[in-house]
Write an enzyme that holds these catalytic residues in place. Structure first.
Site, PDB file in Angstrom:
ATOM      1  N   GLU A  40       7.433 -52.041   1.085  1.00  0.00           N
ATOM      2  CA  GLU A  40       7.611 -50.604   0.912  1.00  0.00           C
ATOM      3  C   GLU A  40       8.344 -50.011   2.120  1.00  0.00           C
ATOM      4  O   GLU A  40       8.180 -50.464   3.249  1.00  0.00           O
ATOM      5  CB  GLU A  40       6.235 -49.945   0.764  1.00  0.00           C
ATOM      6  N   LYS A 109       7.514 -44.743  -7.241  1.00  0.00           N
ATOM      7  CA  LYS A 109       6.068 -44.852  -7.055  1.00  0.00           C
ATOM      8  C   LYS A 109       5.334 -43.759  -7.823  1.00  0.00           C
ATOM      9  O   LYS A 109       5.575 -42.561  -7.617  1.00  0.00           O
ATOM     10  CB  LYS A 109       5.751 -44.769  -5.558  1.00  0.00           C
ATOM     11  N   CYS A 153       2.464 -50.201  -3.412  1.00  0.00           N
ATOM     12  CA  CYS A 153       1.330 -49.913  -2.537  1.00  0.00           C
ATOM     13  C   CYS A 153       0.111 -49.324  -3.261  1.00  0.00           C
ATOM     14  O   CYS A 153      -0.648 -50.054  -3.882  1.00  0.00           O
ATOM     15  CB  CYS A 153       1.783 -49.018  -1.392  1.00  0.00           C
TER      16      CYS A 153
END
Length: 266
Positions: A40, A109, A153
């Site tokens: 990330e 995301k 994540c």
């Protein structure tokens, strides 16, 4: 298929990060890897209170710098994210390129991290919603016959996303991350292995590591886990690249053993 997973200690200056990545890509070529996964915000790591000034915007110079990693190395460059300007907002976008530098697909995301660790020794309070706008849809890609579900994540904590990917035929799950140290110590290995076991899929969890600036430090331990939950690679601490091999036969064996084979192509 042999894959490489790069663990970085990214800083704000993208040129520093690119130099390190290119060194590891040379190693990946020497090891005969086909694809390399990045973590990330590999391109530029801000302090978490504001976006990096080095935003990808359309096909600007920052986009081209990322694309050149694939084009120059002749490798698939997968999973890693970079802050991206989109319609007046900023998204945390995972970029994926084939060995010719052609964009395969992107993923924004969907689940933004919020955590109050003010009572922990790290004294961190993080709310990604102050920096990013969340994405709105999942994304799968095909690489050398493998179906890869993309995530970033904090998505790791939402098993329904990975179950949806699995139901659509995914056999690899990519989780590019910058996990904080306290949450990483507590949950990282358990959650990554759980996503592999639940979905009988390989999981590639490429991670950031170390002290990035005055506010942010991350846990590291980039992982590759097989469909049975066995850890094939654990990068531990430090900047490095680790390698693992994917096998269709391994996926088929595990899924037949558990009687949950979902992909007739296997």
């Amino acid at each position: 298929m042999k894959v490489g997973v790069i663990q970085l200690q990214s800083v704000l200056d993208p040129q520093v990060n690119l130099k390190t990545i290119r060194k590891f890509l040379t190693e990946a070529k020497d090891e005969k890897a086909i694809a390399v996964f990045l973590p990330e915000v590999f391109y530029s790591m801000s302090d978490g209170t504001r976006p990096t000034p080095y935003l990808i915007d359309g096909h600007n110079e920052h986009y081209e710098a990322i694309r050149s990693l694939a084009k120059d190395s002749g490798l698939y460059i997968l999973g890693g994210s970079a802050a991206t300007h989109l319609d007046g907002k900023v998204v945390n976008r995972a970029y994926n390129f084939d060995p010719f530098g052609v964009e395969i697909a992107t993923y924004d995301k969907m689940n933004l991290f919020a955590c109050d660790l003010s009572k922990h020794s790290s004294n961190q309070i993080i709310d990604e919603a102050t920096v990013y706008t969340k994405g709105v849809k999942p994304q799968m890609i095909e690489v050398e016959g493998y179906s890869i579900g993309l995530s970033i994540c904090f998505d790791l904590r939402f098993p329904e996303l990975f179950r949806a990917y699995s139901s659509q035929g995914a056999n690899v799950l990519s989780i590019s991350s910058a996990f904080t140290v306290p949450t990483g110590k507590a949950h990282w290995h358990t959650l990554v292995r759980a996503r592999a076991i639940e979905n009988q899929s390989y999981v590639v969890a490429s991670a950031q590591w170390g002290q990035h600036n005055e506010k942010l430090s991350t846990f590291g331990h980039s992982l590759v886990v097989d469909p049975w939950g066995e850890v094939l690679a654990d990068a531990g601490e430090g900047e490095k690249i680790v390698f693992a091999d994917f096998s269709f036969d391994r996926i088929k064996s595990v899924r037949e053993r558990l009687n949950v084979l979902r992909n007739p192509k296997l």
